[in-house]
Scaffold this motif. Structure first.
Motif, PDB file in Angstrom:
ATOM      1  N   LEU A  81      32.147  44.961  26.380  1.00 42.23           N
ATOM      2  CA  LEU A  81      32.843  45.582  27.573  1.00 42.23           C
ATOM      3  C   LEU A  81      32.541  44.848  28.811  1.00 42.23           C
ATOM      4  O   LEU A  81      33.590  44.690  29.657  1.00 42.23           O
ATOM      5  CB  LEU A  81      32.335  47.018  28.007  1.00 42.23           C
ATOM      6  N   GLU A  82      31.442  44.457  29.041  1.00 44.83           N
ATOM      7  CA  GLU A  82      31.096  43.681  30.206  1.00 44.83           C
ATOM      8  C   GLU A  82      32.281  42.265  30.548  1.00 44.83           C
ATOM      9  O   GLU A  82      32.569  41.977  31.369  1.00 44.83           O
ATOM     10  CB  GLU A  82      29.867  43.114  30.066  1.00 44.83           C
ATOM     11  N   GLU A  83      32.051  41.679  28.951  1.00 42.37           N
ATOM     12  CA  GLU A  83      33.111  40.379  29.077  1.00 42.37           C
ATOM     13  C   GLU A  83      34.487  40.788  29.390  1.00 42.37           C
ATOM     14  O   GLU A  83      35.247  40.006  30.058  1.00 42.37           O
ATOM     15  CB  GLU A  83      32.964  39.823  27.703  1.00 42.37           C
ATOM     16  N   ILE A  84      34.908  41.934  28.802  1.00 40.37           N
ATOM     17  CA  ILE A  84      36.409  42.185  29.056  1.00 40.37           C
ATOM     18  C   ILE A  84      36.497  42.493  30.459  1.00 40.37           C
ATOM     19  O   ILE A  84      37.943  42.120  31.142  1.00 40.37           O
ATOM     20  CB  ILE A  84      36.716  43.429  28.030  1.00 40.37           C
ATOM     21  N   ARG A  85      35.609  43.377  31.071  1.00 45.17           N
ATOM     22  CA  ARG A  85      35.924  43.647  32.570  1.00 45.17           C
ATOM     23  C   ARG A  85      35.750  42.673  33.388  1.00 45.17           C
ATOM     24  O   ARG A  85      36.184  42.628  34.510  1.00 45.17           O
ATOM     25  CB  ARG A  85      34.849  44.753  32.989  1.00 45.17           C
ATOM     26  N   LYS A  86      35.472  41.334  33.029  1.00 45.05           N
ATOM     27  CA  LYS A  86      35.118  40.212  34.101  1.00 45.05           C
ATOM     28  C   LYS A  86      36.895  39.865  34.325  1.00 45.05           C
ATOM     29  O   LYS A  86      37.052  39.384  35.247  1.00 45.05           O
ATOM     30  CB  LYS A  86      34.603  38.886  33.198  1.00 45.05           C
ATOM     31  N   SER A  87      37.351  40.126  33.461  1.00 44.20           N
ATOM     32  CA  SER A  87      38.817  39.611  33.559  1.00 44.20           C
ATOM     33  C   SER A  87      39.694  40.754  34.538  1.00 44.20           C
ATOM     34  O   SER A  87      40.875  40.752  34.829  1.00 44.20           O
ATOM     35  CB  SER A  87      39.894  39.455  32.381  1.00 44.20           C
ATOM     36  N   GLY A  88      38.797  41.766  34.885  1.00 37.23           N
ATOM     37  CA  GLY A  88      39.452  42.823  35.959  1.00 37.23           C
ATOM     38  C   GLY A  88      40.452  43.983  35.277  1.00 37.23           C
ATOM     39  O   GLY A  88      40.860  44.678  35.739  1.00 37.23           O
ATOM     40  N   ASP A  89      40.345  43.845  33.893  1.00 36.80           N
ATOM     41  CA  ASP A  89      41.013  44.992  33.218  1.00 36.80           C
ATOM     42  C   ASP A  89      40.180  46.201  33.041  1.00 36.80           C
ATOM     43  O   ASP A  89      38.996  46.163  33.016  1.00 36.80           O
ATOM     44  CB  ASP A  89      41.292  44.434  31.782  1.00 36.80           C
ATOM     45  N   GLN A  90      40.877  47.285  32.827  1.00 29.13           N
ATOM     46  CA  GLN A  90      40.142  48.543  32.602  1.00 29.13           C
ATOM     47  C   GLN A  90      39.837  48.675  31.179  1.00 29.13           C
ATOM     48  O   GLN A  90      40.765  48.575  30.254  1.00 29.13           O
ATOM     49  CB  GLN A  90      41.025  49.694  32.871  1.00 29.13           C
ATOM     50  N   ALA A  91      38.528  48.819  30.662  1.00 27.00           N
ATOM     51  CA  ALA A  91      38.106  49.018  29.344  1.00 27.00           C
ATOM     52  C   ALA A  91      37.114  50.098  29.183  1.00 27.00           C
ATOM     53  O   ALA A  91      36.201  50.294  29.953  1.00 27.00           O
ATOM     54  CB  ALA A  91      37.576  47.779  29.012  1.00 27.00           C
ATOM     55  N   ILE A  92      37.058  50.776  27.934  1.00 30.98           N
ATOM     56  CA  ILE A  92      35.999  51.611  27.642  1.00 30.98           C
ATOM     57  C   ILE A  92      35.652  51.334  26.249  1.00 30.98           C
ATOM     58  O   ILE A  92      36.415  50.644  25.477  1.00 30.98           O
ATOM     59  CB  ILE A  92      36.460  53.109  27.866  1.00 30.98           C
TER      60      ILE A  92
END
Ligand code: NAP
Length: 248
Positions: free
Chosen positions: A47-58
């Motif tokens: 999740l941390e990696e995905i959130r780096k690109s500024g997208d919403q993720a759960i």
């Protein structure tokens, strides 16, 4: 940002091919739901990696073989994001052995995760997609082994061939409501599994592949992105081999 505003659930996406698919769809603007059976800290790392690109993720830890867990997961997604537009049935395992040595348990586990898990998630998500009346995209990760079989993989081949039959049937059922359902059949992909193979085995494998290399997780993720984007609105019920030409 072709997928801006779209909500995508990718099963088994804390690592491997699923993680690459999640990153690819996030990079195109989708809100991402990471599902896995791995411990929460593993899901959180992804999740941390995905959130780096500024997208919403759960992230939601759930076992896709248990229908009630799948129902609660999808309810949680609807509560958080209000809808679901994309499902990628990616979670899958192998438990290889020759037929006469194969334990009943290994047969059941592989069929349960790979095939029943795909049914559980497709059934539950399709119900919401139908209610939403805004179409949807489902992509099922099969395997070339489901097309050609393999020594020591009767359970895996049966599960992946089953996914192809499931894909075509539900593609026909859901087409009238603009829900496209397709499958991808990857060949040999560089993952944790193939990293364990010896150099010689890898070289032998490469000889059998017309494009002379193993696939990358990105090779698969990019085709998933194509299939869930508007570019693939007129494609349904298909199996796309992403295998460097191994099966043709
Ligand atoms: P992977 O690295 O093992 O990732 C699969 C993920 O799914 C794992 O994190 C796994 O957790 C999770 N998972 C397993 N059972 C689950 C369950 N019941 N509920 C939720 N999550 C579950 O596998 P991969 O190599 O990326 O493969 C992804 C998909 O591509 C699979 O369907 C596979 O069959 C298919 N595929 C792979 C290749 C290849 O060369 N790698 C080739 C053709 C097709 P655990 O680690 O705890 O099991």
């Amino acid at each position: 940002m072709e997928l801006f505003g779209k909500v995508a659930l990718i099963t088994g996406s804390a690592r491997g091919i699923g993680k690459a698919i999640a990153l690819e769809l996030a990079n195109h603007g989708a809100k991402i739901v990471i599902n896995d059976i791995l411990p929460k800290n593993e899901i959180d790392k992804t999740l941390e990696e995905i959130r780096k690109s500024g997208d919403q993720a759960i992230g939601i830890r759930a076992d896709i073989t248990i229908f009630k867990e799948v129902e609660s997961m999808v309810k949680e997604i609807i509560n958080k994001f209000g809808k679901i537009d994309i499902l990628v049935n990616n979670a899958g395992i192998i438990r290889d052995s020759l037929l006469i040595r194969m334990k009943e348990e290994d047969w059941d586990t592989v069929i349960n995760i790979n095939l029943k898990g795909t049914f559980n998630c497709s059934k539950t998500v399709a119900k919401y997609m139908l209610r939403q009346k805004s179409g949807g995209k489902i992509v099922n990760i099969s395997s070339v082994i489901g097309l050609v079989g393999n020594i020591g993989q009767a359970n895996y081949a049966a599960s992946k061939a089953g996914i192809i039959g499931l894909t075509k049937s539900i593609a026909k059922e859901l087409a009238l409501r603009n829900i496209n359902v397709n499958a991808i059949a990857p060949g040999f992909i560089e993952t944790d599994m193939t990293k364990r193979l010896s150099e010689k085995v890898i070289k032998d494998l490469q000889q059998q592949i017309p494009l002379k290399r193993l696939g990358t997780v990105k090779d698969i993720a990019k085709v998933v992105y194509f299939l869930v984007s508007d570019n693939a609105n007129y494609i349904t019920g298909q199996v796309i081999n992403v295998d460097g030409g191994m099966v043709m």
